[in-house]
Design a protein around this motif. Sequence first.
Motif, PDB file in Angstrom:
ATOM      1  N   PRO B  50       0.730  -1.257  -0.207  1.00 31.74           N
ATOM      2  CA  PRO B  50       0.033   0.240  -0.017  1.00 31.74           C
ATOM      3  C   PRO B  50       1.010   1.173   0.066  1.00 31.74           C
ATOM      4  N   HIS B  51       0.457   2.138  -0.596  1.00 33.67           N
ATOM      5  CA  HIS B  51       1.154   3.437  -0.803  1.00 33.67           C
ATOM      6  C   HIS B  51       1.025   4.152   0.672  1.00 33.67           C
ATOM      7  N   GLN B  53       1.728   7.030   1.982  1.00 38.22           N
ATOM      8  CA  GLN B  53       1.045   8.361   2.089  1.00 38.22           C
ATOM      9  C   GLN B  53      -0.430   8.448   1.828  1.00 38.22           C
ATOM     10  N   ALA B  54      -1.181   7.268   1.598  1.00 33.84           N
ATOM     11  CA  ALA B  54      -2.407   7.572   1.132  1.00 33.84           C
ATOM     12  C   ALA B  54      -3.237   7.701   2.539  1.00 33.84           C
ATOM     13  N   VAL B  55      -4.445   8.477   2.413  1.00 32.58           N
ATOM     14  CA  VAL B  55      -5.056   8.685   3.424  1.00 32.58           C
ATOM     15  C   VAL B  55      -6.322   8.011   3.176  1.00 32.58           C
ATOM     16  N   LYS B  56      -6.801   7.075   4.007  1.00 26.75           N
ATOM     17  CA  LYS B  56      -7.853   6.299   4.051  1.00 26.75           C
ATOM     18  C   LYS B  56      -9.221   6.886   4.580  1.00 26.75           C
ATOM     19  N   ARG B  57     -10.417   6.129   4.005  1.00 28.44           N
ATOM     20  CA  ARG B  57     -11.520   6.973   4.468  1.00 28.44           C
ATOM     21  C   ARG B  57     -11.831   5.999   5.796  1.00 28.44           C
TER      22      ARG B  57
END
Lengths: 1019, 62
Positions: B50-51, B53-57
């Motif tokens: 998974p990346h 820096q991704a911001v998840k819900r």
Amino acid sequence: MSKENKKYWKSIDEYNKKELPVSKSDEFMEGTTDEFDPSKLDGLSRRKFLALLSASTAFAVTACSDYHDQKELAPYIKRPDGLLPGKPNYYASTCSGCSQACGILIKTREGRPIKVDGNDLHPINKGKICATGQASVYNLYDPSRLQFPTKGKNKVDWASADSDIINKLDKIVKSGKKIAVITHPINSPTEKKLLDEFKQRYSTAEVYSYELFNNCNKKFAWFKSYGSPEIPSIKWDEADIILSLESDFLAKEANHVEATRLFSSRRDIMKSDHFNRLYVAEAGMSLTNTNSDYRIQVRPDAQYDFVLSLMSEVVKRGASVINVDSSVKKKLSNYSLDSFVTKWNLDAIKVNYLIDDLVNNKGKAIVYAGDVLPADVHIAVNLLNEILGNTKLYDYDKAYVNTGRQAHLDDFKVLINSFNKSEFGAVIHYDVNPAFHIPSSMNYADALKNVGLVVSLVESENESTVSDTYTLPINHAFESWGDAQARKNVYSLRQPVIAPLYNSRQREAILLTWITSSSEAYNDDMYHQYLMESCRENIYNKMKLAVDFKSFWFAALHDGYVELNKQSTKKHVFDLTAFDLRKHSSASTDFGLLLSRSYFIGDGRFANNGWLQEIPHPISKAAWDNYAAIAPSTAKKMDLEIGDVIKVSVGDNSVNLPVMIQPGVLQDMITVELGYGRTVIGDAGKDAGINANDLLNQQSGSSPWITSGVSIEKTGEEYELVSTQEHHPLDEDFVKDFHLKRGIIREATLTEYKKNPEFAREHDEELVSITSEHKFTETKWGMAIDMNKCVSCATCVASCDVENNVPVVGKDQVANGREMHWIRIDRYYSGTPEDPIVSNQPMLCQHCDNAPCENVCPVNATNHSPDGLNQMVYNRCVGTRYCANNCPYKVRRFNFFNFLDHFADSYYENEVTPLVYNPEVTIRSRGVMEKCSFCVQKISEEREDAIREGREIKGENVVTACQQACPADAIVFGDVNDPNSRVSQYKKHNLGYLVLQNLNVRPNVTYVAKLRNTHSEDT
Amino acid sequence: MNNIIKKKSNRRKFFTTAGKSSLGLMLMSFFPMNIFSKNTKVIKLKEVHPHPQAVKRDNKTK
């Protein structure tokens, strides 16, 4: 009697020791041993031989050491943050399938994206996306993606590629030669800024944006009409009357996902019977046309005359809401609606209805011209809307952002000429494929050979990378940062949800590296930082928020978008000088050609997506190919059948295309979809269809998609077209209007419904049963499909395919009727082939309470659950296919091959394609039957949540994949035993009916009968 | 079974048949016919991450 003495007998004869049947004593029946002497047979009997054979087989199996299941099971010892095995994560992002920048929500499992749905919070698409967006997850795992940078055919490293390119670009600028950067229209403010910086850094750089199908004519017309290129969006939900002129606004133009939602909201019988009325005036048979209440057949080159005739009639009736200038009136005096109707042999009644409706609904109607039409038609339509006061339905707050001037074929002619004169030292293909899109007769690919440096920044090889000096792989959208502003009021963000699978880079970061002039400047985070700065400068600072930028940024990424402050809109005044007062030439009566883009694979960029190739065309139900659609009367005149190859010539260019006889197409018109016939592409897309881009109209000043004076000739060849609607057709006379006779499609007009509200159920038979009906007392799952709202866009098909790991089988298997879609859209015609009425019906497993498939399974592989589902136990199924034989709806799909395994030269057997599978759904093997399961995995998830939270199962918490995807909200799923649920409301409604109700299979899918909003005089 | 063991000719026939069958099947298993397994090819899937820096819900969408 003791046990030892006890005798068993099966009959009185045996008991009385009468003569036993011969078969009990003799091994061989009389006559079978006439040709041989049984006594001379080997002592080893048949039975013993088979026993020994099976024993040997067992020895051999033991000896075989090749055990197939050698995969590793590795637990997460070091689990990545925020990742729980077995639980999905959701990330908001922005779709990059087209320029509309719909908000999406990407579902990931164990770090890999497996499903894409619409972002429920996004103000434009509101939780829905199109079929292309749904299937776009497959492109991330496309096995033909480039994995490393290459120079010619040789692998290189990024550092040397970057430094060589930077060096060469500097030399080119110094020599005075130009650099061409060819892109698709850029809707990203940050990317626009980046390209400007690139032009500053390399002063001779020029940017050419183009799109095979664009709205340039509309934009130009708008600019001329109102002095602004910002085209407003249309308030489709407030329009009582819609006249669509050669516009497939429900499927191909602008943001058709939003348009579908708004249009269908006015077809919701549960809310109101004040339906909108749709008139479609076009030459072909588009998806929007199949949803029309009235069809008027008008050639595209006659649309200008048609609009002016309408305008003339409105003015004649004194119905204009504005003062019409005398110069306009003078021009309009040359036009007459009656003369137009007579000249083009139109149905005068329909046209009268149209003009009456437009006049009586001023301000609540909209006339909408398609993007393919030339600019003067758009200007005329703008004026007509002004005259009728329909500008009230223009929504400037949600206007489309102008993406700047786009290059036309004329501009490419000049560019190609410049290539040939060596005026350009470098061409950078910025994720584009002009060698495929531009007609081959313009020799773009050959001209590239005169350019010293050709660099392509692409995800996969394409026709334009053939002449490359360098081919640099770029990240997929799910691996990239980005932003987009397709609409004035919304700024959307794109975030990467997965680390790049290959040695690729973000395309913007590649440009940034070249701008900094050092190959060492690159780092993986550089564009992320650049984007944040751009967002801070252009968005955050202007909004004057109380929170700090970091909080704003994370909130924006969480939501996926930022809703911008309303900007004051200046009044838009129509500039009459835009309206051409000169006499306009009449349309020709020769063969005409209309080009449009494919419904699913776009301009060809998704041609390698097997799911999208296999979804049947919404009208013809053909798959894997394009064709020349012609009218039945034209086919009869030219003695053509489906599959005959014709040579279509436009000027000096010609293309051989197979014929599809399409009811509803205007006589002497041909419609062709582009985007097919890719040659440099992965295995799925190679040679799928025919490249018809050579048929683009290269005449200066004309619309490239419309041509008159086209010539056609038969070649005598044949080409196999496969269609999913034509499998096992019965005799034509027998099936004519079958869908109406058997009550499969139940339709009426609104007027008829008001007179007879029970029309949908009045012919239902009272069903009797010799057994007592099973009572489902707890949750019982059911579905309702509202055929008033369904536009047959097939987004549900794409969503179901992705969610349930439905395999792609290929063209030859589709020809055998072996497509695997769990849900299909059946298309029926009624009326005449020249002027058909089209009825569409999504068909899936009906989960019948008296399922005829359950009773015939010899191994009980299909049975009924306590909550009303018709279940499929894959590992019990032995593949007799009796259930499919018995299913009256023919919704069961059989795995004739291991489609997801070593089928088709092991197409699926690579390191990336299996990553797309949804782990919550079993992968079916060969010999096993499958069908719609009502997304049982989602039902199970809700059941687990209910148990954990100590509550009852809530039907509305379960959203099936098709329901989630449907942009029209036509599919409703839930608990039919809950009287407050939407599905039970539909079930009780007088328009709700069951397909093939009289078979007494008791299906659990309720269809809502379609009501056409025609005038009361029509039946 | 007694019939096979006791009588010499039957014993011979049994082992001859068993031996011939086993040899034949072992030969067949060398051919790429995938008789006993649905897929003999082992595919090592690409490792995905998974990346960071991704911001998840926070909440699942319905």
